[in-house]
Scaffold this motif. Structure first.
Motif: not given
Lengths: 160, 747, 286
Positions: C8-12
């Protein structure tokens, strides 16, 4: 620096290798899978000598990481002929003397095959623009373009 | 005369498939970087980022400490005491006291993987003291230019010359002053060309192995394995025969792979790493920065011409820089410059100038394209001024067989007249031209080379033939040699296998350069085959109990001749070979020589272009190459040389150049900005093979590989003037320059 | 180098925020890998965004515009009929990046984030009024594409921030856009000048226009004077001349291995004229 285990398919065969994450797909094909047909001419995506297809899309393997090959389908020059039988493009290249030193030839054949799969009846201009990313220093491209057009004609006749 | 429909030979002149074709279209062919060996290490080279700098200190300790690093070498690992060209090669292989150009090697490392070797190279610390530098030839020849090397001038250089002049030459004949005086028009202009790179798609690559005992092996992509052997052993202080060099398939050379760059480093690293093989593959930016581009040139040309187009006198002064070492091809540029013109008075002056650039190497007719750019442009300018047809003027002044060449010797058989006739008759010259379009014509010349040649061939037990040659196959020479040998033996083309062998298998061979392979190796192969044929005739004669002299060879068999004609059925090569073990042993032939009878090759090109008047972009609409091949052994490969040479010339004319910044660093060491022609830049390239057979070769061969790169440079300049009225005298003729020239004409 | 494949973008964003040393995001890789091979950049962390859901999608937005996933390749854009019909100028800009092989991998957002003043994908986006969604440690924000480049090789993205989407406005009726670039060869060169024109017409009069120039300044330019020169006109010769003059006047290029100041300035005017004509013809349905 620990290596990453990659499982992928190359020319229809299941393949596994260990890749340093910094290694390109080209490095891995040449140094770990024993497929030296794809060449490094520039390392910057400008010469096309490393051309392969990745899930059917024509790419420069010097600009794909080996680790990105996980679970994908890769086709190289070594998979172009069908056992004994050369692909019409390969035959036409020999017939038309469309190679001299032959170093750009694998990349051009892979690229031309991708062209004819997308457009079986290209004009001379379309062939030239499609192959603009495949540098040849020996031939001046004339016989290469003739060979591609001739192979396309033969393949259209067979399909009809 | 143009290539005849009727072919007097069975095989020579036909177009069979080349023997390496299958390997090359399947990816099986093995080039320089395609081999690995057990225990192999990877090498990486540390290179100077400065154009000119004193090397104060090299600290390799951090590199050596990196896990996986097995050896590090610097100049200290090379023997001292070399002189002349050996010293030049060693100094170029690895810098001594000073780094002489951006990219000059200063150290090298070997490690267990390519990534570790590259990381280790970055850990080598080099302290430099930057010195003033110079890269432009006209700057380098100034008396106050930064000095590349004290005492660089050889015995030819006049006292008091500027410090970077390494060689000087002056030659000519006749009274040029009188010649200019009697001319109706005298023009003198200056032309400049920039350095270009051969641009082969395969970077240099080698796998070298050298033991403590001085025995070594190398696999390398090269045009000349004996040159590599000679140069590596000289640079490393080894015995020549103890190094065996095997040529791989080669991915292009064009002269740039006739010499050494990083090859000795792989051997030096190998020896230091306990004899483990070391593979070094250059990156593209290393190739452009640190191998051997051609020279840049600044040329003054003066020609006197009468109203009817007859040239009365000519003078050329060429200044060329070939990098930080002597060797710019200014001599060959001058030899070729006026070669197509029959002159009674001509003077040539040449300067070989040092600069902070890489050591130049040969590039396809070295020097000739530059000279042609100058002379063929000036002739065209004069034709315009006098309203004369440029082809007719060249015909009027054309040299013929037996004429004295502008550079001194008497021409043997040449075909310039026939080439010009073929140009004049060609339908391309009748193609209509529209707005912003123009046509240019130019001629070109290369004398071609003979060189040391050793060939060996043998008949196999089943009557097929093998030929061992020493000239790597760049353009299809294996096919041509097989054709000539098969023709000579009277057997099928498929029954001959030509092998390019390593240095241990034959006497010395010069590289595949100078357009010599089909000529010299071919001639030697035919001679060697002749020996085998005579032996086979002897075997038949003995079996028939007749005199050896009374047996001849025809249609692949020994035939009784003279008084014995018809007495015995022919004894085929298969029959003779099948029993050779019992009739006297193996049947082979070999030949060594520096073959005489080299035939020069003239060519002329016609190019039609269109110029976008708002941007200066030049599009090639139509291109014609006409060139004398003597005899085209395999016409497809002759056409290939014509087309390939033209494409390189077009790139040189329009977009290729070495761009240095004001720190002397190469700005465009990648194919993105070193702009070679791509497929969409070129049209189909028409070719006409003229055949004026060379009497010095059994099949009439002239070398063809090099001439083709010389006419494009002036032909395109001539076409641009025709299209726009603007004359460009400074290569490359890229859009900014063309647009500026167009605007200057309009103003 | 650590290779990450966040889902996910949040993880990125989390990975990028926490990373010390050099971090790079990976989509098509056609810039990052070149820089890695040249030794210009040796990332400590390489964050591959291609495993995130939706990054390969081209979808309509609610208002009739487009959202292009950040891993959509140039080839995929070129194969999308409806996108090409709406924004041919945007697509043709992206399709000029590199060779057929490069097109198989290169992405619009990658082209933007590489920060080259000569990026072919950017002028078309700027002229179209495209925007990017930036996801970072502080949440998300939308930024006009024209405001993303901050100088050669630089963007306005802060540490831990990544572009998560690119959106194009709806084309609307009677609109057309075009992108042209000048290169010395026919392919494979970096643009010496790039020009995008986006306009709408009312009958034969231009009712709105945006003109963007690339490779003639440290960042992409939106040239209001050039747009004003053609708004309200039928793109007659006087308007075209004024357009060309305004385009040239806006240039602030450098002399480098690809072009001189004079040349770029002159050709900017030439391309503005030519691109405007194409956009005008497209807007009028020709």
């Amino acid at each position: 620096m620990s290596k990453i285990h990659v499982t992928t398919k190359v020319n229809g065969d299941a393949v596994e290798f260990l890749a340093d994450p910094r290694e390109t797909l080209l490095d891995c094909l040449r140094d770990h899978v024993g497929l030296t047909g794809s060449k490094e001419g520039c390392g910057t995506g400008d010469c096309g000598a490393c051309s392969v297809t990745l899930d059917g899309t024509l790419v420069c393997s010097c600009l794909v990481l080996g680790v990105e090959a996980e679970g994908r389908d890769i086709a190289t020059i070594e998979g172009m002929s069908d056992g004994h039988d050369l692909h019409p493009l390969q035959r036409k290249f020999i017939e038309h003397a469309a190679l001299q030193c032959g170093f750009c030839t694998p990349g051009i054949l892979v690229a031309a095959k991708a062209l004819l799969e997308e457009n079986p009846d290209p004009t001379e201009e379309e062939v030239r623009y499609w192959l603009a990313g495949n540098l040849c220093r020996c031939t001046g491209y004339d016989k290469i373009v003739r060979a591609v057009l001739d192979a396309a004609a033969e393949m259209r006749k067979e399909a009809a | 005369m143009a290539k005849d429909e009727f072919n007097e030979f069975k095989l020579v002149g036909t177009r069979p498939d080349r023997p390496d074709g299958l390997d090359k279209v399947t990816g099986r062919a093995r080039y320089g970087a395609d081999i690995s060996a057990p225990g192999m290490l990877w090498g990486a080279v540390v290179r100077s980022p400065h154009a000119h700098a004193r090397i104060v200190r090299i600290d390799t300790s951090r590199a050596e400490a990196l896990d996986g690093v097995k050896a590090v070498v610097t100049r200290a690992d090379f023997p001292e005491g070399l002189t002349g060209e050996d010293w030049n090669l060693q100094e170029n292989t690895m810098a001594g006291e000073r780094a002489l150009y951006d990219g000059h090697a200063v150290a090298a490392v070997a490690a267990t993987s390519k990534l570790i070797a590259e990381d280790a190279a970055r850990l080598v610390e080099v302290e430099y003291e930057i010195l003033p530098h110079v890269t432009d030839v006209d700057d380098a020849i100034r008396p106050d230019a930064p000095v590349i090397r004290e005492g660089a001038a050889d015995a030819t250089v006049p006292e008091g010359s500027p410090p970077n002049v390494a060689r000087y030459m002056e030659f000519g004949f006749g009274d040029v002053d009188a010649g200019f005086a009697e001319a109706d028009l005298v023009m003198e202009k200056t032309y400049k060309t920039e350095a270009t790179h051969q641009g082969y798609i395969e970077p240099h690559a080698c796998l070298g192995q050298l033991g403590e005992d001085g025995k070594g092996d190398m696999w390398v992509c090269t045009q000349g394995q004996w040159f590599i052997r000679k140069m590596c052993t000289a640079v490393l202080g080894l015995e020549t025969a103890q190094l065996r060099v095997t040529p791989s398939e080669i991915g292009g050379g064009f002269g740039g792979k006739t010499t050494i760059f990083m090859e000795p480093l792989s051997l030096a690293l190998s020896r230091k790493a306990g004899g483990r093989p070391v593979k070094i593959v250059m990156s593209r930016s290393e190739v452009l920065r640190a191998t051997g581009p051609t020279a840049s040139a600044s040329m003054d040309v003066k020609i006197g011409m009468k109203k009817d187009g007859a040239i009365t006198a000519a003078r050329a002064e060429f200044r060329m820089q070939g990098g930080a070492f002597p060797g710019a091809p200014v001599d060959m540029a001058l030899y070729c410059a006026f070669a197509g013109y029959k002159l009674s008075a001509v003077q040539h002056i040449g300067y070989d100038v040092l600069a902070n650039r890489p050591k130049c190497a040969a590039y396809r007719a070295p020097g000739s394209p530059m000279g042609a750019f100058a002379v063929e442009s000036l002739v065209d300018e004069m034709c315009r001024e006098l309203a004369l047809d440029p082809i007719e003027v060249r015909q009027k002044n054309a040299v013929k067989t037996g004429d004295k060449a502008s550079y001194g010797p008497k021409f043997g058989s040449i075909g310039l007249v026939e080439v010009l006739d073929a140009v004049k008759d060609h339908p391309n010259l009748a193609a209509p031209l529209g707005p912003n379009q123009g046509r240019g014509v130019a001629a070109g010349y290369w004398f071609n080379h003979n060189g040391e040649t050793s060939v060996s061939m043998a008949i196999s037990e089943d009557g097929t033939a093998q030929v061992s040659v020493g000239t790597p196959d760049i353009g299809g020479s294996r096919a041509s040699i097989a054709l000539m040998v098969a023709e000579t033996l009277g057997i099928s083309y498929d029954d001959v296998r030509v092998n390019v062998v390593e240095t241990g298998a034959l006497g010395v061979n010069e590289p595949t350069h100078g357009s010599r392979a089909t000529f010299a190796t071919g001639k030697a192969a035919v001679e060697a085959t002749g020996h085998a044929i005579r032996e086979m005739c002897r075997r038949a004669a003995r079996e028939w109990g007749i005199d050896e002299e009374a047996v001849e060879w025809a249609d692949g068999a020994a035939q009784p001749a003279g008084p014995n004609a018809g007495k015995f059925p022919p004894m085929t090569i298969k029959e003779i070979a099948g029993k050779m073990g019992g009739t006297g042993g193996p049947i082979s032939g070999h030949h060594e020589s520096v073959p005489d009878g080299v035939g020069a090759s003239f060519g002329a090109h016609v190019v039609d272009i269109e110029v976008d008047p708002e941007t200066g972009r030049v599009t090639i609409l139509r291109y014609l190459v006409v060139q004398d091949a003597g005899r085209a052994i395999h016409p497809s490969y002759v056409e290939g040389q014509y087309q390939g040479g033209a494409a390189q010339g077009i790139g040189w004319a329009l977009n290729e150049e070495y761009i240095y910044d004001d720190m002397g660093r190469l700005q465009n060491p990648i194919f993105l900005d070193y702009r070679v022609p791509v497929a969409s830049d070129l049209p189909m390239i028409d070719t006409v093979i003229v055949e004026v057979p060379n009497p010095g070769h059994p099949y009439g061969v002239r070398g063809v590989g090099e001439t083709g790169i010389t006419p494009p440079l002036p032909a395109i300049a001539n076409a641009i003037e025709a299209a726009t009225g603007a004359r460009l005298r400074d290569l490359p003729m890229n859009p900014p320059k063309v647009l500026a020239a167009i605007k200057a004409v309009k103003a | 180098m650590n290779y990450h494949t966040p889902a996910s973008f949040e993880d990125a964003v989390q990975l990028a925020s926490a990373a010390s040393g050099t971090t790079r995001f990976l989509a098509g890789g056609t810039d990052v890998l070149v820089q890695m091979r040249a030794g210009m950049v040796i990332p400590d962390d390489l964050i591959d965004l291609k495993k995130i859901q939706g990054v390969k999608d081209i979808t309509r937005t609610a208002d009739g515009g487009w959202r292009i996933g950040i891993a959509v390749s140039g080839a995929e854009m070129g194969a999308h009929g409806a996108l090409c019909a709406d924004w041919p100028g945007v697509v043709e800009g992206m399709e000029l990046v590199g060779s057929t092989q490069i097109q198989g991998r290169a992405t619009l957002v990658g082209n933007l984030c590489n920060g080259s003043p000569a990026a072919d994908g950017v002028p078309g986006l700027a002229a179209a009024g495209a925007a990017v969604t930036i996801t970072g440690p502080g949440g998300t924000r939308d930024v006009a594409v024209a405001d993303v480049p901050a100088g050669p090789g630089k963007t306005v993205l802060g540490k831990g921030e990544v572009i998560s989407a690119i959106t194009l406005p709806p084309r609307g009726a009677s609109g057309g856009d075009a992108y042209l670039r000048f290169i010395p060869r026919t392919e494979m060169d970096i643009a010496v000048v790039g020009c995008a024109v986006n306009l709408t017409v009312d009958g034969d009069k231009i009712s709105a226009a945006r003109v963007s120039l690339g490779a003639v300044a440290p960042t992409v330019l939106l040239v209001e004077d050039a747009a004003n020169a053609i708004i309200g006109t039928t793109l007659d010769d006087a308007a075209l001349n004024a357009l060309a003059t305004a385009a040239s006047a806006a240039c602030n290029p450098i002399n480098d291995k690809r072009g001189t100041v004079e040349f770029r300035t002159e050709v900017a005017g030439v391309l503005a004229r030519r691109a405007a004509k194409i956009a005008y013809a497209r807007a009028r349905g020709e």
